[in-house]
Write a protein that holds these residues in place. Structure first.
Motif, PDB file in Angstrom:
ATOM      1  N   TRP A  38       5.082  -5.350 -10.387  1.00 47.73           N
ATOM      2  CA  TRP A  38       4.409  -4.088 -10.114  1.00 47.73           C
ATOM      3  C   TRP A  38       5.232  -2.883 -10.571  1.00 47.73           C
ATOM      4  O   TRP A  38       4.718  -1.773 -10.663  1.00 47.73           O
ATOM      5  N   ILE A  53       0.218   0.308  -4.413  1.00 49.44           N
ATOM      6  CA  ILE A  53      -0.444  -0.843  -5.041  1.00 49.44           C
ATOM      7  C   ILE A  53      -1.878  -0.918  -4.520  1.00 49.44           C
ATOM      8  O   ILE A  53      -2.107  -0.915  -3.309  1.00 49.44           O
ATOM      9  N   PRO A  54      -2.867  -0.988  -5.404  1.00 48.94           N
ATOM     10  CA  PRO A  54      -4.265  -1.078  -4.967  1.00 48.94           C
ATOM     11  C   PRO A  54      -4.541  -2.378  -4.203  1.00 48.94           C
ATOM     12  O   PRO A  54      -3.928  -3.415  -4.470  1.00 48.94           O
ATOM     13  N   GLU A 108       3.850  -0.863 -13.578  1.00 44.47           N
ATOM     14  CA  GLU A 108       2.640  -0.140 -13.191  1.00 44.47           C
ATOM     15  C   GLU A 108       2.995   1.123 -12.401  1.00 44.47           C
ATOM     16  O   GLU A 108       2.452   2.197 -12.641  1.00 44.47           O
ATOM     17  N   GLN A 147       0.828  -1.203   0.000  1.00 42.20           N
ATOM     18  CA  GLN A 147       0.000   0.000   0.000  1.00 42.20           C
ATOM     19  C   GLN A 147       0.866   1.257   0.000  1.00 42.20           C
ATOM     20  O   GLN A 147       0.541   2.232  -0.684  1.00 42.20           O
ATOM     21  N   LEU A 173       6.788 -10.209  -7.001  1.00 42.57           N
ATOM     22  CA  LEU A 173       5.651  -9.300  -7.135  1.00 42.57           C
ATOM     23  C   LEU A 173       6.094  -7.859  -7.360  1.00 42.57           C
ATOM     24  O   LEU A 173       5.507  -7.148  -8.174  1.00 42.57           O
ATOM     25  N   ALA A 223      -6.975  -4.399  -4.381  1.00 42.06           N
ATOM     26  CA  ALA A 223      -7.431  -5.503  -5.242  1.00 42.06           C
ATOM     27  C   ALA A 223      -6.235  -6.243  -5.832  1.00 42.06           C
ATOM     28  O   ALA A 223      -6.247  -7.478  -5.925  1.00 42.06           O
ATOM     29  N   THR A 224      -5.205  -5.516  -6.216  1.00 43.04           N
ATOM     30  CA  THR A 224      -4.000  -6.135  -6.771  1.00 43.04           C
ATOM     31  C   THR A 224      -3.257  -6.917  -5.696  1.00 43.04           C
ATOM     32  O   THR A 224      -2.747  -8.012  -5.952  1.00 43.04           O
ATOM     33  N   ILE A 225      -3.225  -6.368  -4.487  1.00 41.94           N
ATOM     34  CA  ILE A 225      -2.575  -7.061  -3.364  1.00 41.94           C
ATOM     35  C   ILE A 225      -3.324  -8.354  -3.062  1.00 41.94           C
ATOM     36  O   ILE A 225      -2.719  -9.410  -2.855  1.00 41.94           O
ATOM     37  N   ARG A 226      -4.656  -8.278  -3.062  1.00 47.11           N
ATOM     38  CA  ARG A 226      -5.469  -9.479  -2.787  1.00 47.11           C
ATOM     39  C   ARG A 226      -5.207 -10.561  -3.830  1.00 47.11           C
ATOM     40  O   ARG A 226      -5.058 -11.740  -3.502  1.00 47.11           O
ATOM     41  N   GLU A 227      -5.118 -10.156  -5.106  1.00 48.39           N
ATOM     42  CA  GLU A 227      -4.825 -11.123  -6.171  1.00 48.39           C
ATOM     43  C   GLU A 227      -3.470 -11.782  -5.947  1.00 48.39           C
ATOM     44  O   GLU A 227      -3.320 -12.993  -6.144  1.00 48.39           O
ATOM     45  N   ALA A 228      -2.489 -10.998  -5.534  1.00 50.75           N
ATOM     46  CA  ALA A 228      -1.150 -11.543  -5.294  1.00 50.75           C
ATOM     47  C   ALA A 228      -1.170 -12.532  -4.132  1.00 50.75           C
ATOM     48  O   ALA A 228      -0.584 -13.619  -4.217  1.00 50.75           O
TER      49      ALA A 228
END
Length: 168
Positions: A97, A67-68, A100, A63, A93, A70-75
């Motif tokens: 990232w 990094i959003p 981006e 964060q 990761l 949602a992207t953290i959750r996907e990772a």
């Protein structure tokens, strides 16, 4: 920072907050978003495994660099259940990232460089307002001020250079 004895394998939300530096409300939010998980005791109290400390540290570090969630959750979802992110996970990761983040940095630099022009135009709809309405393309179809982010992104995906170097 309070130390947690090794013999304690589960933490209360208060212990997790004290040890991780995250507010209890943030931990509840992370749990609601699927970033961390807990189990409930017979008294309906949350208990977090010790490895949740590393997951919270991972989330907060990601964060901090923008990094959003949602992207953290996907990772985190890519990791086997119960396993915490390792140094290798972070390296993999963060490399993914990087592009981006580089693109966001470019966009922020463009915003900064054109900020004076935007404020100077006054109404945010003149053809010289490179932030909200580059080339007055929205004058006939939209109202209010909007950043024209999607314009440049669409051009880049199509392999073209945007017409201006502003907020694309």
């Amino acid at each position: 920072m309070p130390q947690i004895p090794e013999k304690i394998h589960e933490l209360t939300v208060g212990q997790l907050a004290a040890r991780s530096g995250a507010a209890v409300s943030a931990l509840h939010f992370y749990e609601s978003k699927g970033l961390i998980s807990s189990r409930r005791t017979s008294g309906n109290q949350r208990r977090f495994s010790r490895d949740t400390l590393r997951r919270v540290a991972f989330v907060r570090a990601a964060q901090r660099v923008g990094i959003p969630l949602a992207t953290i959750r996907e990772a985190l979802a890519e990791l086997p259940e119960g396993r915490t992110p390792t140094r290798d996970d972070w390296a993999r990761l963060s490399e993914a990232w990087r592009s981006e983040l580089d693109e966001r940095i470019k966009q922020l630099n463009r915003l900064r460089d054109h900020l004076t022009d935007c404020i100077g135009c006054g109404c945010l709809s003149l053809d010289t307002c490179v932030l909200s309405n580059p080339d007055d393309i929205s004058g006939d179809r939209l109202t209010g001020s909007r950043l024209m982010v999607e314009r440049g992104a669409a051009a880049a995906r199509a392999g073209r250079t945007p017409k201006t170097d502003c907020c694309d």
